[in-house]
Design a protein around this motif. Structure first.
Motif, mmCIF file in Angstrom:
data_model
loop_
_atom_site.group_PDB
_atom_site.id
_atom_site.type_symbol
_atom_site.label_atom_id
_atom_site.label_comp_id
_atom_site.label_asym_id
_atom_site.label_seq_id
_atom_site.Cartn_x
_atom_site.Cartn_y
_atom_site.Cartn_z
ATOM 1 N N PRO A 299 0.864 -1.374 0.060
ATOM 2 C CA PRO A 299 -0.021 0.019 -0.094
ATOM 3 C C PRO A 299 0.887 1.483 -0.091
ATOM 4 C CG PRO A 299 -0.856 -1.679 1.785
ATOM 5 C CD PRO A 299 0.638 -1.954 1.202
ATOM 6 N N SER B 74 2.867 2.660 -2.264
ATOM 7 C CA SER B 74 2.933 3.390 -3.182
ATOM 8 C C SER B 74 1.474 3.684 -3.710
ATOM 9 C CB SER B 74 3.540 2.497 -4.096
ATOM 10 O OG SER B 74 2.889 1.377 -4.710
ATOM 11 N N LYS B 75 0.475 3.267 -2.872
ATOM 12 C CA LYS B 75 -0.908 3.598 -3.403
ATOM 13 C C LYS B 75 -1.805 4.160 -2.331
ATOM 14 C CE LYS B 75 -0.771 -0.908 -4.659
ATOM 15 N NZ LYS B 75 0.787 -1.236 -4.759
ATOM 16 N N GLU C 91 2.910 3.163 -10.369
ATOM 17 C CA GLU C 91 1.869 3.396 -9.183
ATOM 18 C C GLU C 91 1.890 4.617 -8.538
ATOM 19 O OE1 GLU C 91 1.944 -1.465 -8.287
ATOM 20 O OE2 GLU C 91 2.769 -0.050 -6.839
ATOM 21 N N THR D 26 -0.927 7.343 -8.582
ATOM 22 C CA THR D 26 -1.159 8.122 -7.384
ATOM 23 C C THR D 26 -1.176 9.638 -7.651
ATOM 24 O OG1 THR D 26 -0.788 6.248 -6.036
ATOM 25 C CG2 THR D 26 -1.139 8.497 -4.766
ATOM 26 N N SER E 98 -0.506 -5.570 -9.080
ATOM 27 C CA SER E 98 -0.211 -4.114 -9.149
ATOM 28 C C SER E 98 -1.591 -3.368 -9.431
ATOM 29 C CB SER E 98 0.942 -3.735 -10.363
ATOM 30 O OG SER E 98 0.925 -2.305 -10.262
ATOM 31 N N ASP E 99 -1.600 -2.274 -8.609
ATOM 32 C CA ASP E 99 -2.943 -1.474 -8.808
ATOM 33 C C ASP E 99 -2.679 -0.026 -9.533
ATOM 34 O OD1 ASP E 99 -4.955 -3.307 -7.656
ATOM 35 O OD2 ASP E 99 -3.939 -2.868 -5.784
ATOM 36 N N GLN E 100 -3.088 0.418 -10.549
ATOM 37 C CA GLN E 100 -2.848 1.684 -11.122
ATOM 38 C C GLN E 100 -4.438 2.262 -11.554
ATOM 39 O OE1 GLN E 100 0.358 1.190 -14.017
ATOM 40 N NE2 GLN E 100 1.086 -0.387 -12.863
ATOM 41 N N TYR E 101 -4.736 3.481 -11.146
ATOM 42 C CA TYR E 101 -6.174 3.966 -11.460
ATOM 43 C C TYR E 101 -6.918 2.979 -10.820
ATOM 44 C CZ TYR E 101 -2.815 6.814 -14.013
ATOM 45 O OH TYR E 101 -1.916 7.678 -14.413
ATOM 46 N N LYS F 53 -6.575 -3.512 -11.980
ATOM 47 C CA LYS F 53 -5.817 -4.189 -11.333
ATOM 48 C C LYS F 53 -5.053 -5.332 -12.094
ATOM 49 C CE LYS F 53 -6.849 -5.829 -7.066
ATOM 50 N NZ LYS F 53 -5.436 -5.517 -6.058
#
Length: 416
Positions: free
Chosen positions: A51, A53-54, A168, A172, A333-336, A339
């Motif tokens: 978490p 980086s997110k 990431e 953010t 990896s979560d981006q915007y 997933k």
């Protein structure tokens, strides 16, 4: 197989992250009754790193959600947590760990869970106060403060590195409304881990959210004024103003202690499938390791899954048990609002099949090498990701035409 620990033998674990904490718990639940000391050089107790980086960087989660284990929970299990404690040497002959304060801890079994450290860049200006890596909780807190300052003063963010951490953080920062430029030295994003079609898709995703991408970029230097970075100067003459420079150029295994102690190290601390090092009294787990495979090659995995499973194997090895970790690796990896979930290792793939529509609400890319399924990358496609892990574990390779046919039930292949 090494002889098991004496039931009351002291165990020292260097590193209080995911691998170290879970190794301590696995030792205790596995029946070890002796002292277990968990050493962490950070001032914080064990916490989740993904978490950082997110959610943590965005201010969407608090300390309670970040914590992996609170100290009281470890104490109830008879695990002594010592934060802010740095190990400086391992005396294998005396079976002692020397600490920075001059004291020593005896061990009958030792777990090295020292993790990895962010790589740096040998560039003029890279030592400026707002040129920041992201690995630890304190790193993330410093970066969050820098992002807040950029938002207040309307300063752009420059991210060096188009890997997972860099992207990431870029996502953010964009969600906070900041101007972001990502500099990637290679010809595409995530080039070491994704197929070209997915690299292109991620590039489109970030461009669609307003990120400027500069591929095959070459940095001349970081322009600093008064110890603070104000711009990144590229070789081609472009000068990118900034209020924050994010260093996302990968990590290196923290294996210095092991090397100094004479343990086998190559790209990390060399371990077997049971997390055993070249010393039968010492095991290692997590991002600091490189696993020796049957063909003699080394495999480095940097993931929560690897840290978790290697920790269990390491504890079992000290208890005199065989628990090889050879399961299919997986990552995320979560981006915007997307997933990415990855199962297997796609390196060397020579053919691909797409399930779903690239860029649709959910899709997966199946990777093949010499006709055999070796990995599956899924975007917002959790059901296929879980199925892919089962297919890879079972050694089942659906034909590319079966993958491409949305009406074909891939799960039916597991029942055969």
């Amino acid at each position: 197989m090494a002889a098991p620990l004496a039931a009351d033998g002291p165990v020292v674990i260097i590193g209080a992250g995911q691998a170290g904490t879970l190794a301590a718990e696995a030792l205790r639940s596995g029946g070890h009754a002796g002292p277990i000391t968990l050493l962490g050089d950070e001032p914080h107790g064990p916490y989740h790193r993904p978490p950082l980086s997110k959610g943590w960087l965005a201010g969407e989660i608090g300390e309670a959600q970040l914590m992996l284990r609170v100290p009281e929970m470890l104490a109830k299990k008879g695990i002594t947590l010592r934060t802010g404690t740095r190990a400086v040497a391992i005396d294998r002959e005396a079976r002692q760990v020397r600490l920075a304060d001059g004291s020593s801890l005896p061990y009958a079994g030792l777990v090295l869970a020292t993790g990895a450290a962010p790589r740096t860049l040998a560039l003029p200006g890279a030592d400026a106060s707002n040129v920041l890596p992201l690995r630890s909780r304190d790193d993330a807190s410093r970066m969050a403060a820098a992002l807040a300052r950029c938002a207040e003063k309307q300063l752009p963010v420059v991210v060096i590195g188009g890997g997972f951490i860099g992207l990431e953080v870029a996502a953010t920062a964009r969600k906070k409304g900041l101007s972001v430029t990502v500099l990637e030295a290679g010809p595409r994003l995530l080039g070491r881990v994704l197929a070209p079609m997915l690299s292109d898709w991620f590039a489109d995703l970030h461009r669609g959210h307003g990120v400027e991408l500069v591929l095959q970029s070459r940095i001349e230097h970081i322009v600093a004024e008064g110890g603070e970075a104000v711009a990144v100067q590229l070789v081609d003459g472009r000068r990118l103003p900034c209020g924050l420079v994010v260093l996302g150029v990968g990590v290196s295994a923290n294996d210095a202690l092991a090397r100094a102690a004479g343990l086998a190290c190559e790209q990390g601390i060399v371990v077997d499938a049971c997390a055993r090092t070249s010393d039968p009294l010492i095991v290692a787990a997590g991002d600091n390791t490189a696993r020796r495979l049957a063909d003699g090659s080394l495999l480095r995995l940097e993931s929560v899954h690897n840290a978790t499973e290697q920790a269990k194997s390491a504890a079992a090895a000290l208890l005199g048990q065989e628990r090889p970790f050879t399961a299919t690796p997986w990552f995320w990896s979560d981006q915007y609002e997307r997933k990415l979930q990855m199962a297997g290792l796609s390196g060397g793939a020579d053919a691909w099949a797409l399930r779903g529509e690239l860029g649709g609400a959910a899709f997966s890319v199946f990777h093949y090498r010499a006709g055999r399924l070796v990995a599956v990358d899924s975007v917002n496609d959790a059901k296929v990701h879980l199925l892919a892990r089962k297919l890879l574990e079972a050694g089942v390779s659906p034909a590319p035409e079966q993958v491409a046919d949305a009406g074909f039930d891939l799960a039916s292949l597991l029942a055969r």
